[in-house]
Design a protein around this motif. Structure first.
Motif, PDB file in Angstrom:
ATOM      1  N   ALA A  60      54.349   6.502  38.802  1.00 27.44           N
ATOM      2  CA  ALA A  60      54.281   6.446  37.344  1.00 27.44           C
ATOM      3  C   ALA A  60      52.829   6.342  36.873  1.00 27.44           C
ATOM      4  O   ALA A  60      52.505   6.674  35.740  1.00 27.44           O
ATOM      5  N   TYR A  61      51.970   5.888  37.754  1.00 25.25           N
ATOM      6  CA  TYR A  61      50.545   5.770  37.409  1.00 25.25           C
ATOM      7  C   TYR A  61      49.779   6.853  38.149  1.00 25.25           C
ATOM      8  O   TYR A  61      49.864   6.951  39.375  1.00 25.25           O
ATOM      9  N   ARG A  62      49.036   7.652  37.401  1.00 21.51           N
ATOM     10  CA  ARG A  62      48.292   8.736  38.039  1.00 21.51           C
ATOM     11  C   ARG A  62      46.871   8.791  37.479  1.00 21.51           C
ATOM     12  O   ARG A  62      46.656   8.607  36.283  1.00 21.51           O
ATOM     13  N   GLN A  63      45.957   9.055  38.344  1.00 21.08           N
ATOM     14  CA  GLN A  63      44.565   9.214  37.931  1.00 21.08           C
ATOM     15  C   GLN A  63      43.864  10.027  39.010  1.00 21.08           C
ATOM     16  O   GLN A  63      43.859   9.626  40.181  1.00 21.08           O
ATOM     17  N   VAL A  64      43.303  11.136  38.627  1.00 22.19           N
ATOM     18  CA  VAL A  64      42.597  11.955  39.610  1.00 22.19           C
ATOM     19  C   VAL A  64      41.244  11.303  39.900  1.00 22.19           C
ATOM     20  O   VAL A  64      40.528  10.933  38.967  1.00 22.19           O
ATOM     21  N   PRO A  65      40.912  11.106  41.181  1.00 18.14           N
ATOM     22  CA  PRO A  65      39.620  10.476  41.489  1.00 18.14           C
ATOM     23  C   PRO A  65      38.456  11.431  41.233  1.00 18.14           C
ATOM     24  O   PRO A  65      38.643  12.648  41.275  1.00 18.14           O
ATOM     25  N   MET A  66      37.286  10.860  41.019  1.00 21.73           N
ATOM     26  CA  MET A  66      36.103  11.701  40.811  1.00 21.73           C
ATOM     27  C   MET A  66      35.768  12.439  42.103  1.00 21.73           C
ATOM     28  O   MET A  66      35.550  13.654  42.089  1.00 21.73           O
ATOM     29  N   VAL A  67      35.751  11.684  43.208  1.00 19.19           N
ATOM     30  CA  VAL A  67      35.421  12.265  44.511  1.00 19.19           C
ATOM     31  C   VAL A  67      36.336  11.615  45.555  1.00 19.19           C
ATOM     32  O   VAL A  67      36.646  10.426  45.443  1.00 19.19           O
ATOM     33  N   VAL A  68      36.750  12.391  46.543  1.00 13.26           N
ATOM     34  CA  VAL A  68      37.488  11.834  47.668  1.00 13.26           C
ATOM     35  C   VAL A  68      36.610  11.937  48.910  1.00 13.26           C
ATOM     36  O   VAL A  68      36.010  12.984  49.164  1.00 13.26           O
ATOM     37  N   ALA A  69      36.500  10.840  49.656  1.00 14.17           N
ATOM     38  CA  ALA A  69      35.736  10.860  50.911  1.00 14.17           C
ATOM     39  C   ALA A  69      36.691  10.572  52.060  1.00 14.17           C
ATOM     40  O   ALA A  69      37.553   9.702  51.949  1.00 14.17           O
ATOM     41  N   LEU A  83      35.630  15.771  48.928  1.00 13.93           N
ATOM     42  CA  LEU A  83      36.388  16.639  48.026  1.00 13.93           C
ATOM     43  C   LEU A  83      36.115  16.270  46.583  1.00 13.93           C
ATOM     44  O   LEU A  83      36.008  15.088  46.253  1.00 13.93           O
ATOM     45  N   PHE A  84      36.010  17.292  45.727  1.00 12.81           N
ATOM     46  CA  PHE A  84      35.898  16.989  44.300  1.00 12.81           C
ATOM     47  C   PHE A  84      36.529  18.050  43.413  1.00 12.81           C
ATOM     48  O   PHE A  84      36.719  17.833  42.229  1.00 12.81           O
ATOM     49  N   GLU A  85      36.851  19.235  43.998  1.00  7.47           N
ATOM     50  CA  GLU A  85      37.527  20.244  43.182  1.00  7.47           C
ATOM     51  C   GLU A  85      38.885  19.691  42.762  1.00  7.47           C
ATOM     52  O   GLU A  85      39.570  19.044  43.562  1.00  7.47           O
ATOM     53  N   HIS A  86      39.294  19.996  41.549  1.00  8.93           N
ATOM     54  CA  HIS A  86      40.504  19.403  41.005  1.00  8.93           C
ATOM     55  C   HIS A  86      41.705  19.570  41.951  1.00  8.93           C
ATOM     56  O   HIS A  86      42.438  18.629  42.225  1.00  8.93           O
ATOM     57  N   GLU A  87      41.891  20.796  42.472  1.00 12.14           N
ATOM     58  CA  GLU A  87      43.086  21.012  43.312  1.00 12.14           C
ATOM     59  C   GLU A  87      42.991  20.257  44.646  1.00 12.14           C
ATOM     60  O   GLU A  87      44.003  19.973  45.271  1.00 12.14           O
ATOM     61  N   GLN A  92      28.722  15.510  40.877  1.00  8.97           N
ATOM     62  CA  GLN A  92      27.878  16.318  41.761  1.00  8.97           C
ATOM     63  C   GLN A  92      26.898  15.433  42.537  1.00  8.97           C
ATOM     64  O   GLN A  92      26.688  15.616  43.727  1.00  8.97           O
ATOM     65  N   ALA A  93      26.320  14.466  41.817  1.00  9.69           N
ATOM     66  CA  ALA A  93      25.321  13.598  42.456  1.00  9.69           C
ATOM     67  C   ALA A  93      25.962  12.783  43.582  1.00  9.69           C
ATOM     68  O   ALA A  93      25.392  12.663  44.679  1.00  9.69           O
ATOM     69  N   VAL A  94      27.160  12.254  43.325  1.00 12.35           N
ATOM     70  CA  VAL A  94      27.832  11.438  44.339  1.00 12.35           C
ATOM     71  C   VAL A  94      28.239  12.314  45.522  1.00 12.35           C
ATOM     72  O   VAL A  94      28.007  11.961  46.688  1.00 12.35           O
ATOM     73  N   ALA A  95      28.841  13.459  45.226  1.00 10.12           N
ATOM     74  CA  ALA A  95      29.284  14.347  46.306  1.00 10.12           C
ATOM     75  C   ALA A  95      28.092  14.772  47.160  1.00 10.12           C
ATOM     76  O   ALA A  95      28.173  14.797  48.395  1.00 10.12           O
ATOM     77  N   VAL A 120      41.463  17.156  44.983  1.00  8.89           N
ATOM     78  CA  VAL A 120      41.583  15.708  44.773  1.00  8.89           C
ATOM     79  C   VAL A 120      42.918  15.321  44.135  1.00  8.89           C
ATOM     80  O   VAL A 120      43.336  14.168  44.203  1.00  8.89           O
ATOM     81  N   LYS A 121      43.587  16.315  43.566  1.00  7.45           N
ATOM     82  CA  LYS A 121      44.877  16.060  42.907  1.00  7.45           C
ATOM     83  C   LYS A 121      45.888  15.332  43.807  1.00  7.45           C
ATOM     84  O   LYS A 121      46.565  14.407  43.339  1.00  7.45           O
ATOM     85  N   PRO A 122      46.022  15.709  45.079  1.00  2.00           N
ATOM     86  CA  PRO A 122      47.016  15.018  45.918  1.00  2.00           C
ATOM     87  C   PRO A 122      46.784  13.507  46.037  1.00  2.00           C
ATOM     88  O   PRO A 122      47.664  12.778  46.466  1.00  2.00           O
ATOM     89  N   TYR A 123      45.600  13.043  45.675  1.00  2.00           N
ATOM     90  CA  TYR A 123      45.282  11.618  45.796  1.00  2.00           C
ATOM     91  C   TYR A 123      45.494  10.861  44.492  1.00  2.00           C
ATOM     92  O   TYR A 123      45.124   9.698  44.382  1.00  2.00           O
ATOM     93  N   GLU A 124      46.064  11.537  43.489  1.00  2.00           N
ATOM     94  CA  GLU A 124      46.089  10.935  42.159  1.00  2.00           C
ATOM     95  C   GLU A 124      46.982   9.701  42.049  1.00  2.00           C
ATOM     96  O   GLU A 124      46.867   8.943  41.101  1.00  2.00           O
ATOM     97  N   CYS A 125      47.900   9.506  43.000  1.00  2.34           N
ATOM     98  CA  CYS A 125      48.736   8.305  42.915  1.00  2.34           C
ATOM     99  C   CYS A 125      49.113   7.844  44.312  1.00  2.34           C
ATOM    100  O   CYS A 125      48.931   8.566  45.291  1.00  2.34           O
ATOM    101  N   ASP A 126      49.632   6.609  44.395  1.00  2.00           N
ATOM    102  CA  ASP A 126      50.223   6.159  45.664  1.00  2.00           C
ATOM    103  C   ASP A 126      51.739   6.158  45.500  1.00  2.00           C
ATOM    104  O   ASP A 126      52.284   7.006  44.796  1.00  2.00           O
ATOM    105  N   GLY A 127      52.439   5.219  46.122  1.00  2.00           N
ATOM    106  CA  GLY A 127      53.895   5.211  46.048  1.00  2.00           C
ATOM    107  C   GLY A 127      54.439   4.873  44.669  1.00  2.00           C
ATOM    108  O   GLY A 127      55.628   5.011  44.413  1.00  2.00           O
ATOM    109  N   LEU A 128      53.570   4.406  43.795  1.00  2.28           N
ATOM    110  CA  LEU A 128      53.989   4.106  42.421  1.00  2.28           C
ATOM    111  C   LEU A 128      53.539   5.274  41.548  1.00  2.28           C
ATOM    112  O   LEU A 128      52.466   5.244  40.943  1.00  2.28           O
TER     113      LEU A 128
END
Lengths: 352, 496
Positions: B48-57, B32-36, B16-19, B38-46
């Motif tokens: 197999a590795y996924r991590q939802v970011p805290m905030v997307v700018a 963006l910070f709501e789960h749905e 919240q503080a960062v957003a 930021v979810k599209p940003y959880e991985c790149d072309g690889l």
């Protein structure tokens, strides 16, 4: 050969612990270049020779002390070359010196610079550590590109021990043309031609003539020759070598020699004195008594930078001053490689 | 590194503080910070590795990039920059406690300067879009990674992207002139220039391929080349991979620098053919695609020489493209290799080692043996001209343990690449994926140098932390000793 590396590393560790400066030196042909020479000379000439050369891999690995003429002869025997055409400025010029100075010759605008052909480096940093970066393959993105960073760093980040370089085949045909042209016309033509698929390998405007070198397949050179027109220069090879090594008459003039690396389309520079235009317009050599600030402003207006190459008053610095943020990054990088600040201090900038 | 899909608890207060701090200067939809969201940003072309970011700018201009960085720097929030998200090494994998800064909205071509043959573009511009925009002037941007319809030029700079034509025309580092970069402190630096070199250290080279660890690029001046008058492609089939490898060597030995030189093995041609109908000879163990470009006479001359080398090297069939349609069809299969892998297997894992060409036979043989050992199929596509090998290991992530097996297989290929004098990554970057293999390629002193370079730009390790260069501690835990082509370095140095 390991004993030579041990000696170099030892000398650096000693110097670092006593905070005494070292002046890294190959053949000494570029002693004139850059800021003041300080400290005790540390010679790389004993560490010489080609380590590995595989023409079909287009890679040569050689020790820093290898004389350039020797290295180039080895490549020529297999029909290959260093395509960045490094200046020699003397027969004792070494590979290490060529890389550290980061200077490239007439082919630069069309084939690439020293840094473009660097594939890997072995070096001793300012802490005396023997390090290797890059390698012997064309594509390599493992870790930061320290090999290319070493090119043109003037020995301020480490002593280059070995380098691997990409080689290229010698062109099957080479041909030099010239035509009478003003500076403005020459600049326009150089840029126009560079936008077309022509086998250009060097361009130069000097003494009222535009010189063009064409290199490549026989058919390509022949076709381009007809398209461009102009008279044939029979001793073209000599002309480009004299230009590369600064032995043309222009380079014997008494005025200080400035090197301006600017946008290729920049108009002819309004500075007093004689000029040579190279690299498709992107390099201007100026023999002038104009003051440093005037010259630097002219270069900056054309998107580039100016260095006092030979002669003149070096007290205000040789290379184009860096903006403060940039200078800070340079100092931090210097600190990372040479925390004691003993390697070629002041050769590039004061404080590096 | 083992693939992860971690769901570390989100620190909502911090989020919240960062957003809130970012929304002071960014419009609401750009944070963006709501789960749905930021979810599209959880991985790149690889993936197999996924991590939802805290905030997307989502900045739209340089000023916003600068303020995002200043804010993150002040709050000590890590930042991961992302372009099109097509990277294959997890370089843009977000951090659960960090800001993911997508530069996708900065996608304008600012200027094409025809006389000086340069283009000024924003980082989110697609690679191919540059060549398309330059085409009316008879110019193009040379580096052409196979993802060029989607990948962004900013990402290309971060990874030093290559492509099919780099032996002749170079990588990203050879084709860019100037960068506008913001440091983590939010300070602007202009690197390179409008001339062919710049004063000071070659920071342009250092930034290229630095995987977003040193700064955030907001503008790139690229060099454009005149489009070749004419191009033709030779397709040669071989009944033995070794013969194809020898043909590559002989092409170079003949003094030819082909515009493109690619190899595909039998399993690859079999996978792509039904997909693209390129007309590949499916009984061949390997095929080579060898392209010549230049003026018409030059190409005709070179194609004859290429054909002669192919025949002399024992090619069972040699075809030459006689139209652009045919040339593009030859290439279509090569360009479709990755999608085809996805078509014949639920998942695939693409490796990126580069090897000296002479080691090709040895490496391919070893890969075939490993393939048997692990019971996993492997397609091999090879940028033969520059030694960049892309083995595609086919696996099924839904079978327990198969991903781990695949990664082990991959790591062995990378180790072998180093042993034969090559590197673990030619053009895809280290990212998170190959970080452990960095411990094998570099010794602790070299890794320390990398960390020192990083610290020179980013003292608090806020830019894309944890990528590209492993900590020495990680290497110790990983437990693999540094190896170097047939020799032990520093035999007297203590190993930890």
């Amino acid at each position: 050969m390991q004993d030579i590396i041990d000696q170099l590393a030892h000398a650096i560790r000693e110097a670092a612990s006593h905070k005494t400066c070292l002046r890294i030196r190959g053949g000494g042909t570029k002693d004139f270049y850059g800021g003041p020479l300080r400290g005790e000379s540390l010679s790389t000439t004993a560490y010489r020779g080609v380590i590995d050369y595989e023409p079909t891999e287009l890679v040569v690995i050689a020790r820093a002390g290898t004389p350039l003429p020797e290295l180039e002869a080895v490549l020529r025997e297999k029909g290959q070359m260093l395509a960045f055409e490094p200046p020699h400025f003397g027969s004792s010029a070494t590979l290490g010196g060529a890389i550290a100075a980061g200077l490239s010759g007439p082919r630069r605008a069309y084939a690439g610079a020293v840094r473009d052909f660097m594939l890997g480096v072995r070096m001793v940093d300012g802490k005396g550590s023997d390090l290797r970066f890059g390698g012997r393959v064309m594509k390599n993105v493992a870790g930061y590109d320290i090999s290319r960073l070493m090119a043109g760093s003037l020995g301020t980040l480490g002593v280059i021990l070995e380098a691997s370089l990409k080689t290229l085949p010698l062109p099957a045909a080479e041909f030099t043309l010239r035509r009478e042209q003003t500076q403005a016309e020459a600049i326009a033509l150089m840029n126009e031609w560079a936008g077309k698929p022509l086998p250009l390998s060097a361009t130069c405007h000097t003494g009222g003539f535009l010189y063009v070198r064409l290199s490549g397949a026989v058919a390509a050179v022949r076709a381009a020759r007809e398209k461009l027109g102009g008279e044939e220069v029979t001793d073209g090879t000599t002309f480009w070598r004299e230009l590369r090594d600064q032995r043309l008459d222009f380079f014997t003039l008494p005025e200080p020699l400035w090197r301006l690396s600017i946008k290729s389309t920049a108009a002819a520079l309004d500075l007093p004195g004689e000029q040579i235009i190279e690299w498709g317009g992107a390099l201007r050599w100026v023999r002038t008594i104009a003051d440093a600030q005037t010259i630097r402003e002219a270069a900056a207006r054309c998107g580039g930078h100016a260095a006092l190459f030979r002669g003149g008053d070096k007290t205000t610095g040789v290379f184009h001053p860096l903006p403060p943020v940039m200078m800070r990054l340079h100092q931090r990088l210097k600190q990372a490689f040479d925390p004691a600040g003993i390697l070629n201090p002041g050769r590039m900038y004061e404080g590096l | 590194m083992s693939a992860t899909s971690t769901a570390a608890p989100v620190d909502f207060i911090r989020q919240q503080a960062v957003a809130r701090a970012l929304r002071v200067f960014l419009p609401e939809p750009a944070v963006l910070f709501e789960h749905e969201d930021v979810k599209p940003y959880e991985c790149d072309g690889l993936s197999a590795y996924r991590q939802v970011p805290m905030v997307v700018a989502l900045p739209e201009n340089e000023q916003q990039v600068q303020r995002i960085l200043q804010t993150c720097y002040e709050m000590r929030v890590p930042v991961v920059a992302r372009g099109a998200g097509t990277g294959l090494s997890g370089g843009a994998l977000p951090l659960g406690n960090g800001v993911l800064m997508s530069l996708a909205k900065m996608m304008r071509i600012l200027d094409i300067d025809r006389p000086s043959r340069t283009a000024r573009v924003q980082p989110g511009v697609r690679n191919l879009a540059i060549s398309e925009a330059a085409a009316p002037y008879g110019l193009y941007y040379a580096p052409d990674p196979s993802s060029q319809i989607a990948c962004s030029i900013g990402g290309n700079v971060a990874e030093n992207a290559g492509g099919m034509h780099c032996l002749k025309y170079g990588l990203t580092v050879h084709n860019i002139m100037k960068l506008r970069v913001f440091t983590i402190e939010g300070e602007l630096v202009e690197i390179g220039g409008e001339g062919l070199d710049a004063a000071g250290y070659d920071l342009l080279a250092l930034m290229t391929g630095s995987e977003g660890m040193l700064g955030v690029v907001t503008e790139i001046t690229v060099r454009l080349l005149p489009a070749p008058e004419y191009a033709q492609c030779v397709l040669a089939a071989f009944d033995d991979v070794n013969k194809a490898g020898n043909a590559v060597e002989r092409i170079i030995a003949a003094g030819i620098i082909p515009a493109g030189l690619e190899m595909m093995d039998k399993i690859t041609t079999g996978a792509v053919e039904p997909f693209v109908n390129a007309g590949y000879p499916l009984d061949a163990e390997a095929i080579l695609l060898c392209e010549s470009d230049g003026n018409t006479q030059e190409v005709a001359e070179e194609i004859e020489r290429m054909k002669a080398v192919m025949h002399a090297s024992g090619a069972t069939e040699v075809r030459v493209s006689h139209s652009e349609v045919e040339r593009n069809r030859f290439w279509a299969g090569r360009k479709a290799a990755f999608p085809a892998a996805g078509r014949i297997s639920p998942d695939y894992y693409c490796m990126d080692g580069t090897i000296p060409r002479k080691a090709l036979a040895r490496v391919l043989l070893a890969i075939a043996e490993l393939s048997k050992e692990y019971g996993l199929r492997c397609m091999n596509v090879f940028h033969a001209g520059d030694g960049n090998l892309h083995p595609l290991i086919l696996y099924d992530a839904n079978i327990p343990g198969e991903l781990e097996k695949t990664e082990e297989f991959g790591a062995k290929i990378l180790k072998l690449s180093i042993e034969v004098g090559g590197t673990i990554t030619g053009e895809h970057g280290v990212g998170v994926e190959k970080i452990d293999s960095m411990c094998v390629q570099f010794n602790p002193l070299e890794l320390e140098t990398f960390h020192a370079v990083k610290a020179a730009f980013d003292e608090h390790t806020l830019l894309n932390p944890g990528k590209a260069v492993p900590t020495l501690r990680r290497c110790v835990e990983f437990g693999h000793m540094h190896v170097r082509a047939g020799q032990e370095k520093f035999p007297d140095l203590p190993r930890f």
